[in-house]
Design an enzyme around this catalytic site. Structure first.
Site, mmCIF file in Angstrom:
data_model
loop_
_atom_site.group_PDB
_atom_site.id
_atom_site.type_symbol
_atom_site.label_atom_id
_atom_site.label_comp_id
_atom_site.label_asym_id
_atom_site.label_seq_id
_atom_site.Cartn_x
_atom_site.Cartn_y
_atom_site.Cartn_z
ATOM 1 N N CYS A 111 4.693 -1.203 0.658
ATOM 2 C CA CYS A 111 4.931 -1.779 1.986
ATOM 3 C C CYS A 111 6.288 -2.478 2.112
ATOM 4 C CB CYS A 111 3.798 -2.706 2.405
ATOM 5 S SG CYS A 111 3.488 -4.098 1.310
ATOM 6 N N ASP A 345 4.030 -2.815 11.444
ATOM 7 C CA ASP A 345 3.199 -2.829 10.250
ATOM 8 C C ASP A 345 3.316 -1.493 9.516
ATOM 9 O OD1 ASP A 345 1.194 -3.057 8.356
ATOM 10 O OD2 ASP A 345 -0.299 -3.857 9.744
ATOM 11 N N HIS A 347 1.466 -0.487 6.975
ATOM 12 C CA HIS A 347 0.280 -0.219 6.163
ATOM 13 C C HIS A 347 -0.567 0.958 6.624
ATOM 14 C CE1 HIS A 347 1.306 -4.406 5.115
ATOM 15 N NE2 HIS A 347 0.852 -4.063 3.924
#
Length: 459
Positions: A111, A345, A347
């Site tokens: 990440c 994000d 993820h």
């Protein structure tokens, strides 16, 4: 046979990881993010106002546009278009195997590398496209697609996992549920911009040949003791990005360099030396510079005294964002409203896209919906980025940021500083010349290993 068995175990493990992370994070794409109408929204230096007479909240997915007036609707649409135009780089699966490992996904560990890629991508977008550019097809990326993405992901991962058990191989293609990019008649300027848009994304492709792809970044990370599957901190990623840009061979990238601050200090002469270095062609010309400053916004928790400074930084058009997040969970921060940070994000695990093919699909590289997080939840360890096209731009930025640092600092010492001269003038090791067989000098290796523990001196 033993090695083959280990590889199969790793592949099955990666399938479980992909399934787990998509079950864990895909709901985020479905949830709506609400923005207050009564406060301005800042996105990488641009300000948007959604204000009306009513004190209600506004969703950015377009679901309640009909309830507000045309002017405000237009502002929301402009914000959405601007946000979606930023390049979104997430976990991917089924990409070519990473050298020295059995990994074909970065799910669960990559990440911070992805948020670092997003920051660098924004710097390159400023360089080649300018801050005013927006993707003409941005609003075609419908946030309602996220629901189909979630349902599709569960089916796809189940089928993929079953295939791995029966030794079948899933084709490495992007699923066809995405809408094709709309074709339109466009002028020379728009065509040029679209060429650079695609080129920038291709530099971050998940293949060994991509200049800033995961495979290359991991190779540079090995010099600091990191391997594929390790967790990378924001400071280590800053140095990896610098080395990746330094080693890039595409002629288009010769006009860009990266400088990483040393111990929370930007040495002006070192930056200008980088900007004024000769291009590979031997031509004397100034380079644009992306300045990365690893900092710590407090001790174990983020100090709220730094909020106004972070907001000030994200209000600058030459800011390229912040690599940060929650503990062990990295986000790319690109803006704010009130005391909440706006982020992308990484993820969400998506399918591998072969960016070497003509007209590869772009939709999965653009986030359909912004997310917000309270500043107080932010992990104190982060890396701040700026872009300066010329030496004059750098000098102006250093003056502006120095004033901001002084006005926001309640303590005796600011978060970081700009000082005149070279680092060697202050008894620090100067930036080493490129070495043939070693990408990082011994001094850099020590610094990177120290950064990898995320330890900073708090003044």
């Amino acid at each position: 046979m033993e090695a083959t068995g280990t590889d199969e175990v790793e592949k099955i493990k990666s399938k479980f990881m992909s399934a787990w992370h998509n079950m864990k994070y895909s709901w985020v794409l479905k949830t709506k993010t609400y923005f207050s109408r009564n406060s301005p929204v800042f996105l990488l230096g641009k300000c948007y106002h959604f204000k009306t007479d009513e004190s209600t909240e506004l969703s950015t997915d377009g679901s309640n546009f009909d309830k507000i007036n045309v002017e405000i609707s237009g502002n929301v649409e402009e914000f959405r278009k601007d946000f979606i135009s930023r390049i979104w780089l997430t976990y991917r699966e089924e990409f070519p195997q990473i050298k020295g490992s059995a990994l074909t996904t970065d799910c669960g560990w990559g990440c911070t590398l992805r948020t670092g890629q997003m920051l660098l991508a924004q710097g390159l977008m400023l360089h080649f496209l300018g801050r005013a550019w927006v993707w003409p097809d941005a609003l075609e990326v419908d946030s309602s697609d996220s629901e189909s993405w979630t349902a599709h992901t569960v089916k796809k991962l189940t089928a993929s996992f079953e295939a791995s058990l029966t030794a079948e191989r899933e084709p490495k293609i992007l699923s066809n549920h995405h809408h094709p990019t709309v074709k339109r008649n466009c002028g020379d300027s728009e065509m040029r911009n679209e060429v650079y848009h695609r080129k920038i994304i291709s530099w971050f492709g998940d293949s060994p040949l991509a200049a800033f792809g995961l495979h290359q970044l991991i190779e540079y990370g090995k010099k600091s003791g990191k391997i594929a599957g390790d967790w990378y901190g924001p400071a280590v990623v800053a140095h990896i990005l610098r080395k990746a840009v330094e080693e890039a061979r595409d002629p288009e990238l010769q006009g860009v360099t990266v400088y990483v601050a040393q111990d929370c200090t930007v040495y002006s002469s070192d930056v200008i030396d980088r900007q004024c270095s000769l291009l590979d062609s031997g031509k004397a010309d100034t380079k644009a510079v992306i300045i990365l400053v690893p900092v710590r916004l407090g001790g174990e928790r983020t100090n709220m005294d730094y909020l106004e400074f972070v907001k000030g930084i994200l209000s600058l058009e030459y800011c390229v964002g912040i690599i940060g997040g929650k503990p062990k969970q990295s986000y790319y921060f690109a803006g704010f409203q009130d005391d909440s940070l706006i982020y992308m994000d990484p993820h969400y695990c998506q399918s591998f896209v072969d960016v070497s093919i003509k007209d590869f699909p772009l939709e999965s590289f653009h986030c359909p919906s912004p997310k917000k997080m309270s500043f107080k939840k932010m992990d104190p360890s982060c890396t701040i980025g700026f872009y300066c096209r010329t030496v004059q731009d750098f000098e102006k930025a250093s003056e502006e940021i120095t004033k901001m640092l002084k006005s926001s600092s309640k303590e005796k010492y600011p978060l970081f500083t700009f000082v005149k001269g070279h680092s060697r003038d202050y008894d620090f090791a100067s930036s080493p010349l490129r070495e043939e067989n070693d990408l990082f000098s011994e001094d850099e290796k020590k610094r990177l290993k120290r950064f990898s523990t995320e330890e900073f001196v708090l003044l």
